[in-house]
Design an enzyme around this catalytic site. Structure first.
Site, PDB file in Angstrom:
ATOM      1  CB  CYS A 117      -0.943   0.011   1.197  1.00  0.00           C
ATOM      2  SG  CYS A 117      -1.941  -1.466   1.266  1.00  0.00           S
ATOM      3  CG  HIS A 263      -3.559   3.222   1.675  1.00  0.00           C
ATOM      4  ND1 HIS A 263      -3.908   2.745   0.430  1.00  0.00           N
ATOM      5  CD2 HIS A 263      -3.633   2.154   2.518  1.00  0.00           C
ATOM      6  CE1 HIS A 263      -4.178   1.454   0.525  1.00  0.00           C
ATOM      7  NE2 HIS A 263      -4.021   1.069   1.779  1.00  0.00           N
ATOM      8  CG  ASN A 293      -6.707  -1.189   0.282  1.00  0.00           C
ATOM      9  OD1 ASN A 293      -5.936  -0.696  -0.529  1.00  0.00           O
ATOM     10  ND2 ASN A 293      -6.322  -1.623   1.467  1.00  0.00           N
TER      11      ASN A 293
HETATM   12  O1  UT7 Z   1      -3.976  -1.412   3.355  1.00  0.00           O
HETATM   13  C1  UT7 Z   1      -4.077  -2.023   4.604  1.00  0.00           C
HETATM   14  C2  UT7 Z   1      -5.244  -2.965   4.485  1.00  0.00           C
HETATM   15  N1  UT7 Z   1      -5.931  -3.365   5.643  1.00  0.00           N
HETATM   16  C3  UT7 Z   1      -6.536  -2.563   6.542  1.00  0.00           C
HETATM   17  O2  UT7 Z   1      -6.406  -1.390   6.590  1.00  0.00           O
HETATM   18  C4  UT7 Z   1      -7.434  -3.277   7.525  1.00  0.00           C
HETATM   19  C5  UT7 Z   1      -7.625  -2.566   8.806  1.00  0.00           C
HETATM   20  N2  UT7 Z   1      -8.681  -3.185   9.548  1.00  0.00           N
HETATM   21  C6  UT7 Z   1      -9.998  -2.969   9.264  1.00  0.00           C
HETATM   22  O3  UT7 Z   1     -10.298  -2.203   8.376  1.00  0.00           O
HETATM   23  C7  UT7 Z   1     -11.037  -3.656  10.107  1.00  0.00           C
HETATM   24  O4  UT7 Z   1     -10.396  -4.393  11.140  1.00  0.00           O
HETATM   25  C8  UT7 Z   1     -11.968  -4.590   9.295  1.00  0.00           C
HETATM   26  C9  UT7 Z   1     -12.866  -3.749   8.384  1.00  0.00           C
HETATM   27  C10 UT7 Z   1     -11.169  -5.575   8.461  1.00  0.00           C
HETATM   28  C11 UT7 Z   1     -12.852  -5.391  10.236  1.00  0.00           C
HETATM   29  O5  UT7 Z   1     -13.574  -4.524  11.109  1.00  0.00           O
HETATM   30  P1  UT7 Z   1     -13.629  -4.794  12.662  1.00  0.00           P
HETATM   31  O6  UT7 Z   1     -14.518  -3.791  13.249  1.00  0.00           O
HETATM   32  O7  UT7 Z   1     -12.219  -4.868  13.185  1.00  0.00           O
HETATM   33  O8  UT7 Z   1     -14.342  -6.212  12.740  1.00  0.00           O
HETATM   34  P2  UT7 Z   1     -13.812  -7.582  13.352  1.00  0.00           P
HETATM   35  O9  UT7 Z   1     -12.698  -8.159  12.534  1.00  0.00           O
HETATM   36  O10 UT7 Z   1     -13.553  -7.389  14.810  1.00  0.00           O
HETATM   37  O11 UT7 Z   1     -15.075  -8.489  13.162  1.00  0.00           O
HETATM   38  C12 UT7 Z   1     -16.318  -8.199  13.806  1.00  0.00           C
HETATM   39  C13 UT7 Z   1     -17.326  -9.247  13.364  1.00  0.00           C
HETATM   40  C14 UT7 Z   1     -16.830 -10.666  13.530  1.00  0.00           C
HETATM   41  O12 UT7 Z   1     -17.914 -11.448  13.947  1.00  0.00           O
HETATM   42  P3  UT7 Z   1     -18.094 -11.844  15.527  1.00  0.00           P
HETATM   43  O13 UT7 Z   1     -16.838 -12.598  15.869  1.00  0.00           O
HETATM   44  O14 UT7 Z   1     -18.207 -10.534  16.253  1.00  0.00           O
HETATM   45  O15 UT7 Z   1     -19.339 -12.654  15.521  1.00  0.00           O
HETATM   46  C15 UT7 Z   1     -16.443 -11.082  12.131  1.00  0.00           C
HETATM   47  O16 UT7 Z   1     -16.539 -12.464  11.913  1.00  0.00           O
HETATM   48  O17 UT7 Z   1     -17.633  -9.080  11.971  1.00  0.00           O
HETATM   49  C16 UT7 Z   1     -17.471 -10.346  11.296  1.00  0.00           C
HETATM   50  N3  UT7 Z   1     -17.047 -10.093   9.922  1.00  0.00           N
HETATM   51  C17 UT7 Z   1     -17.922  -9.885   8.925  1.00  0.00           C
HETATM   52  N4  UT7 Z   1     -19.266  -9.857   8.896  1.00  0.00           N
HETATM   53  C18 UT7 Z   1     -19.852  -9.598   7.701  1.00  0.00           C
HETATM   54  C19 UT7 Z   1     -15.791 -10.012   9.435  1.00  0.00           C
HETATM   55  N5  UT7 Z   1     -15.828  -9.731   8.116  1.00  0.00           N
HETATM   56  C20 UT7 Z   1     -17.136  -9.656   7.769  1.00  0.00           C
HETATM   57  C21 UT7 Z   1     -17.814  -9.412   6.565  1.00  0.00           C
HETATM   58  N6  UT7 Z   1     -19.162  -9.373   6.580  1.00  0.00           N
HETATM   59  N7  UT7 Z   1     -17.160  -9.161   5.398  1.00  0.00           N
END
Ligand code: UT7
Length: 336
Positions: A117, A263, A293
């Site tokens: 990135c 980014h 992204n």
């Molecule tokens: O260029 C660098 C690239 N990467 C980044 O910048 C990523 C940085 N991180 C993020 O943007 C966030 O951490 C995410 C958007 C990836 C995830 O958001 P979050 O608020 O940290 O969610 P989480 O990973 O804590 O997941 C919360 C819930 C989980 O379910 P439970 O365990 O609470 O029941 C996940 O299984 O959301 C669930 N989940 C989804 N649900 C629907 C994870 N991905 C998805 C999805 N759709 N696509």
């Protein structure tokens, strides 16, 4: 060698995104996710997916043609290509040589940059240094990515898959006699202890005896793996830090910055960074809702859109900032 020059500037920018739009609702038909979850957690509404006609090299060449037109130069004037990508057409050779061949620039120097990135910012810094050193006069910087052929369209991969999209951006860098215009500073950083927080384990040359283990689809190690929360937190710390470092190096303050072009990884990250810095939210460029992204292309696409719609004009002081896999993070300050 043409001799040292005082500074270099961005002569023109361009971008290209493939025509196929994939909405959150389209993804929700393929695995367990929802438009509401994706928008709320990331700000993304849709992204573009490429086809056989538009691999990384072809999209990069299209973006570069647009940047040359914007700069008012002939493509034939380009004397070096620096291309950032994590999704090259082939494992080797890199995609810069393919862009070169597509554009009939055979013989000029070509480099691929593997900085994910931050690839666009690392590439700009390399181009700036080449121009200042007198090595080259018209350096093409390209960020181009095809993610859609390498992500996991199953429930297991949903956290990563919803975030990424395909696209390309380019800039042409050349010398200027005016030291107050152009790229004023670059701050480039990396910390390899975070390499496995956001990575694709397979295939890889450290697997013996074969770099592409037969199990890599079954165990899903061929797809990107991400510790989303760790990356999120880390980005919210490192981006403000590197933006302040770049400001200190130039002597400017946040009040002097007309536009922040970060980014596009997650709208919430960029809003949080602006809040932490005390920087006005309306001076932050967001386009993640349309493209997701696009890693090495993202800063370049956002920069080109901001120039084309008049948010950046002659005299604007702009801060570009990025973070990503590696870990890597970077900021550049540019006077247009
Ligand atoms: O260029 C660098 C690239 N990467 C980044 O910048 C990523 C940085 N991180 C993020 O943007 C966030 O951490 C995410 C958007 C990836 C995830 O958001 P979050 O608020 O940290 O969610 P989480 O990973 O804590 O997941 C919360 C819930 C989980 O379910 P439970 O365990 O609470 O029941 C996940 O299984 O959301 C669930 N989940 C989804 N649900 C629907 C994870 N991905 C998805 C999805 N759709 N696509």
């Amino acid at each position: 060698m043409t001799g040292l020059t005082a500074a270099s500037k961005i002569l023109g920018t361009g971008h290209y995104v493939p025509p196929t739009v994939v909405t959150n609702a389209d993804l929700a038909k393929r695995f367990d996710t929802s438009d509401e979850w994706i928008q709320q957690r990331s700000g993304i509404k849709e992204r573009r997916y490429s086809t056989e006609e538009d691999p990384t090299s072809v999209m990069g060449a299209k973006a570069l043609r647009a940047a040359c037109a914007d700069a008012g130069i002939d493509v034939a004037e380009i004397d070096c290509i620096v291309l950032g990508t994590l999704s090259p057409d082939y494992d080797f050779p890199g995609s810069a040589v393919l862009v070169q061949d597509l554009l009939g620039l055979n013989g000029i120097a070509c480099i691929d940059v593997r900085n994910q990135c931050t690839g666009f910012l690392y590439s700009l810094a390399i181009a700036d240094s080449f121009v200042r050193a007198g090595m080259f006069k018209r350096v093409a910087v390209i960020g181009s990515e095809v993610h859609s052929t390498g992500i996991d369209f199953s429930d297991e991969g949903r956290d990563v898959t919803v975030l990424f999209g395909d696209g390309a951006a380019a800039a042409v860098v050349g010398p200027t006699d005016d030291p107050n215009v152009g790229m004023l500073t670059h701050c480039l950083h990396a910390d390899g202890s975070g390499a496995q927080q956001l990575w694709i384990p397979n295939p890889g040359s450290r697997n013996f005896p074969h770099r592409a283990p037969q199990t890599m689809y079954a165990d899903r190690s061929v797809y990107p793996q991400m510790n989303g929360r760790a990356v999120f937190k880390w980005a919210c710390t490192k981006l403000p830090e590197v933006i302040n470092e770049a400001l200190e190096k130039t002597g400017y303050t946040l009040d002097d910055i007309d536009l922040l072009v970060p980014h596009q990884a997650n709208r919430r990250i960029n809003e949080m960074v602006a809040k932490q810095l005390g920087f006005p939210q309306d001076k932050v460029v967001h386009n993640i809702e349309m493209y997701g992204n696009t890693t090495a292309a993202s800063v370049g696409i956002a920069l080109d859109e901001a120039r084309r719609d008049g948010r950046i004009v002659a005299g604007s002081l702009v801060c570009l900032a990025a973070f990503g896999s590696g870990f890597t993070w970077a900021a550049t300050i540019v006077r247009f």
